[in-house]
Design a protein around this motif. Structure first.
Motif, PDB file in Angstrom:
ATOM      1  N   THR A   1       7.967   6.308   0.304  1.00 45.76           N
ATOM      2  CA  THR A   1       8.293   5.996  -1.080  1.00 45.76           C
ATOM      3  C   THR A   1       8.457   4.495  -1.260  1.00 45.76           C
ATOM      4  OG1 THR A   1      10.690   6.176  -0.792  1.00 45.76           O
ATOM      5  CG2 THR A   1       9.474   8.197  -1.265  1.00 45.76           C
ATOM      6  N   SER A   2       8.423   4.068  -2.516  1.00 45.93           N
ATOM      7  CA  SER A   2       8.587   2.653  -2.811  1.00 45.93           C
ATOM      8  C   SER A   2       9.964   2.142  -2.429  1.00 45.93           C
ATOM      9  CB  SER A   2       8.327   2.399  -4.299  1.00 45.93           C
ATOM     10  OG  SER A   2       9.218   3.144  -5.106  1.00 45.93           O
TER      11      SER A   2
ATOM     12  N   GLU B   1       4.877  11.175   2.788  1.00 49.70           N
ATOM     13  CA  GLU B   1       4.487   9.978   2.057  1.00 49.70           C
ATOM     14  C   GLU B   1       5.677   9.047   1.936  1.00 49.70           C
ATOM     15  OE1 GLU B   1       1.886   8.820  -1.892  1.00 49.70           O
ATOM     16  OE2 GLU B   1       3.135  10.629  -1.939  1.00 49.70           O
TER      17      GLU B   1
ATOM     18  N   SER C   1       0.814  -1.203   0.000  1.00 50.12           N
ATOM     19  CA  SER C   1       0.000   0.000   0.000  1.00 50.12           C
ATOM     20  C   SER C   1       0.853   1.260   0.000  1.00 50.12           C
ATOM     21  CB  SER C   1      -0.914   0.027   1.230  1.00 50.12           C
ATOM     22  OG  SER C   1      -1.844  -1.035   1.214  1.00 50.12           O
ATOM     23  N   SER C   2       0.319   2.297  -0.626  1.00 51.13           N
ATOM     24  CA  SER C   2       0.861   3.630  -0.424  1.00 51.13           C
ATOM     25  C   SER C   2       0.507   4.072   0.988  1.00 51.13           C
ATOM     26  CB  SER C   2       0.294   4.616  -1.447  1.00 51.13           C
ATOM     27  OG  SER C   2       0.619   4.225  -2.763  1.00 51.13           O
TER      28      SER C   2
END
Length: 119
Positions: free
Chosen positions: A55-56, A53, A35-36
């Motif tokens: 990050t991947s 946020e 999930s983000s």
């Protein structure tokens, strides 16, 4: 069944610190990891804004106003993300929300936790 359970808000003086937690109750690890994951806040009279946020790559992006003061982290085992807030300012006063979005049908929000920074 899935609920994002937030905690850690409160009233602090300027320069103080708080650590917010957001536990994804009922969420399996694969969904949590895929999930983000982000933190938002909404101050009185303002629109909700993205604060940080993940990050991947495992890091995080922050809005300029909180860089150097806020840090996000995660604990996969506990299905929990955190927002460490240091050197808090009155302008940080807001309701803080965590968000985790796996896809269009699994987009979860916490109910919000109040952070108040005041002398």
């Amino acid at each position: 069944q899935v609920q994002l359970v937030e905690s850690g808000g409160g009233l602090v003086q300027p320069g103080g610190s708080l650590r917010l937690s957001c536990r994804a109750s009922g969420m399996i690890l694969s969904v949590f990891s895929g999930s983000s994951r982000a933190w938002y806040r909404q101050a009185p009279g303002k629109e909700r804004e993205l604060v940080a946020e993940m990050t991947s790559a495992g890091g995080a992006d922050y809005i300029e106003s909180v860089k150097g003061r806020f840090t996000v982290s995660r604990d996969n085992t506990r299905r929990t993300i955190y927002l460490q807030m240091n050197n808090l300012e009155p302008e940080d006063t807001a309701v803080y929300y965590c968000n985790m979005r796996y896809d269009a049908y699994r987009d979860y929000w916490g109910r919000g936790t109040q952070v108040t920074v005041s002398p």
